[in-house]
Write an enzyme that holds these catalytic residues in place. Structure first.
Site, short mmCIF file in Angstrom:
data_model
loop_
_atom_site.label_atom_id
_atom_site.label_comp_id
_atom_site.label_asym_id
_atom_site.label_seq_id
_atom_site.Cartn_x
_atom_site.Cartn_y
_atom_site.Cartn_z
N ASP A 286 8.89 3.13 2.28
CA ASP A 286 8.13 3.77 2.17
C ASP A 286 7.67 3.25 3.88
OD1 ASP A 286 5.47 4.67 3.05
OD2 ASP A 286 4.82 3.36 1.46
N LYS B 107 1.90 10.56 8.35
CA LYS B 107 1.13 10.32 9.22
C LYS B 107 2.03 10.81 10.60
CE LYS B 107 -1.24 5.51 6.85
NZ LYS B 107 -1.90 7.01 7.10
N PHE C 295 0.89 -1.24 0.03
CA PHE C 295 -0.25 0.21 0.34
C PHE C 295 0.94 1.23 -0.13
CE2 PHE C 295 -2.72 3.37 0.67
CZ PHE C 295 -3.99 2.92 0.78
C1 LIG Z 1 2.67 2.25 3.99
C2 LIG Z 1 2.17 3.47 3.18
N1 LIG Z 1 2.02 4.40 2.69
C3 LIG Z 1 2.01 5.33 1.90
C4 LIG Z 1 0.60 6.08 2.30
C5 LIG Z 1 -0.34 6.77 1.51
O1 LIG Z 1 -0.31 8.05 3.03
P1 LIG Z 1 -1.21 8.97 2.40
O2 LIG Z 1 -2.75 8.73 2.50
O3 LIG Z 1 -1.16 10.24 3.55
O4 LIG Z 1 -1.21 10.02 1.64
C6 LIG Z 1 -0.39 5.03 2.99
C7 LIG Z 1 -0.86 4.91 3.85
O5 LIG Z 1 -2.18 4.81 4.45
C8 LIG Z 1 0.37 4.03 3.96
O6 LIG Z 1 0.23 3.11 4.82
#
Ligand SMILES: Cc1ncc(COP(=O)(O)O)c(C=O)c1O
Length: 449
Positions: free
Chosen positions: A228, A257, A142
């Site tokens: 990530d 986050k 994700f």
């Molecule tokens: C691992 C990961 N990367 C990227 C994102 C995307 O972040 P955002 O919702 O702030 O765009 C998320 C969102 O849940 C995530 O869990």
């Protein structure tokens, strides 16, 4: 009609009626009036303990007083905000702190306002640096729902109807070194973008040696190794970055986050000097990648205050210790049940994985249920836990895994309360027809919604 009820109606009319209906069906449409630490209080006096943390936003706990005060101070000083023509000292200070803690090759920071935006930046930066266009991701990942980030996700639920995706994006199975090498050896990939622990993919921990091997292969084939850490970063797994558990030194790391204490949107891409030079290496490229809200004062101030809280309260150590405790207690309480497959995690990023039952009496309702909607089994679990006073969710890309990720300030007593509630729900699931008849009724209602 009270003001809040009227506003909720406006939300339903003007924002997202299906979201309201879904929460109503799940009996989770609570009206929250005060949130502090791990505790969420509703208008009707209920206390809910947060074991989701807004998908790892609330590492420092909800509305931490020191972060609130830092934001008030920032507003009160009436300083420069979004002039788009000045140098933000706060961004410099936060970048320095983040890079020092991240270590390794990570020497520069780019700030943005969300995880997806961070991933978009990492895509552009890796292309600029390598002059290649291919992007490699892991199945089940994700990375966010903007077009570039979405192109790095294999799950059709998120993608269907939004194509075409970015070209030259390909997936490889998470944890499979040979498959990764076969792809990287083509020399087509600018970056391999991977979560060190797949969160929404079902709390999948990397097999021993996987991240280290992935890094070595990336170096061999000239591909950037990008982590990530949007969910795993900011001490969620016990260390500042999950990368630190595995001794890897990525070329770029994406954070978001928890970085601003759950109060202001923020994201950051940490990168090596070489990557930075490839993007911003000359005067005419000084603002070649930026955004209006990048480096905004409230986000930067919140980031600094959040780091301070996380470290002063030693919340990394706490995440490690409480994570151990929680897994130990969950294993003790749930391991005997046939539908509980595994309990795993790192720090306070944990999952309970369920599997289809073998006993006929359970298998029939389970399968009927799965035919109505794959996610429904997990939603009933979540709904039942909510009824007992715990906010949780199942993983976005693996509906058989319940995520257990409270704020890092969670107390042992609260963790024990959660384990008791989880045991009650799992017990009902295995022992009584009520769980399944209620579940079937719910599934039918959701399908009708
Ligand atoms: C691992 C990961 N990367 C990227 C994102 C995307 O972040 P955002 O919702 O702030 O765009 C998320 C969102 O849940 C995530 O869990």
């Amino acid at each position: 009609m009270t003001a809040t009820v009227a506003s909720a109606n406006l939300y339903q009319e003007r924002v997202n009626p299906q979201w309201v209906r879904l929460l109503d069906v799940l009996q989770m449409n609570a009206q929250y009036v005060r949130c502090e630490g791990t505790e969420l209080y509703t208008v009707d006096g209920r206390r809910i303990l947060d074991f989701l943390s807004g998908y790892c936003v609330h590492n420092a706990g909800h509305n931490h007083p020191d972060i609130l005060q830092a934001l008030r101070d920032e507003l009160d000083r009436r300083g420069p905000a979004m002039l788009q023509s000045h140098v933000s000292e706060l961004a410099g200070e936060l970048a320095d702190k983040l890079c020092r803690r991240a270590g390794g090759r990570l020497k520069k920071a780019f700030f943005c306002s969300s995880g997806s935006e961070g991933i978009e930046a990492a895509i552009k930066f890796s292309r600029a640096h390598t002059r290649r266009s291919g992007l490699l991701y892991t199945a089940g990942a994700f990375h966010g729902l903007t077009c570039g980030a979405l192109s790095l996700m294999s799950d059709s639920f998120w993608r269907d109807g939004f194509g075409p995706m970015l070209p030259e994006t390909e997936g490889a199975p998470f944890g499979d070194v040979s498959a990764l090498e076969a792809k990287l050896a083509t020399g087509r990939f600018a970056a391999f973008i991977v979560e060190p622990v797949q969160a929404e993919g079902g709390l999948r921990l990397p097999p021993p040696g996987y991240l280290e091997a992935a890094q070595a292969l990336c170096r061999r084939y000239g591909t950037l190794f990008v982590l990530d850490e949007v969910q795993t970063g900011m001490y969620r797994t016990g260390r500042f970055l999950a990368a630190h558990h595995f001794g890897v030194e990525p070329d770029m790391v994406v954070l978001a986050k928890a970085l601003s204490g759950g109060l202001v949107p923020v994201g950051a891409v940490l990168m090596s000097d070489e990557v930075h030079e490839s993007v911003y290496g000359s005067l005419d490229r000084a603002i070649v990648h930026t955004s209006t809200f990048s480096e905004n004062g409230l986000a930067m101030r919140a980031g600094l205050a959040t780091l301070d809280v996380l470290e002063r309260e030693r919340l990394g150590d706490r995440a490690a210790a409480m994570g151990e405790y929680l897994r130990h207690r969950l294993r003790g309480a749930l391991s005997g049940y046939e539908m509980v497959k595994d309990i795993r995690g790192l720090g306070l990023l944990n999952g309970v994985e369920f599997n289809a039952p073998k006993k006929l009496a359970l298998r029939v309702p389970f399968e009927t249920f799965g035919r109505i909607h794959a996610g429904m089994f997990g939603q009933v679990l979540v709904m039942r836990l909510f009824r007992l006073g715990f906010l949780t969710q199942i993983c976005g890309n693996n509906f058989m895994v319940l995520k257990v990720a409270p704020p890092l300030v969670v107390k042992e007593r609260e963790a024990a309360e959660f384990v008791n509630a989880a045991k009650d729900v799992v017990d009902i699931m295995h022992a009584s027809g009520t769980f399944w008849s209620e579940a079937l009724g719910l599934a039918r209602r959701v399908v009708q919604v």
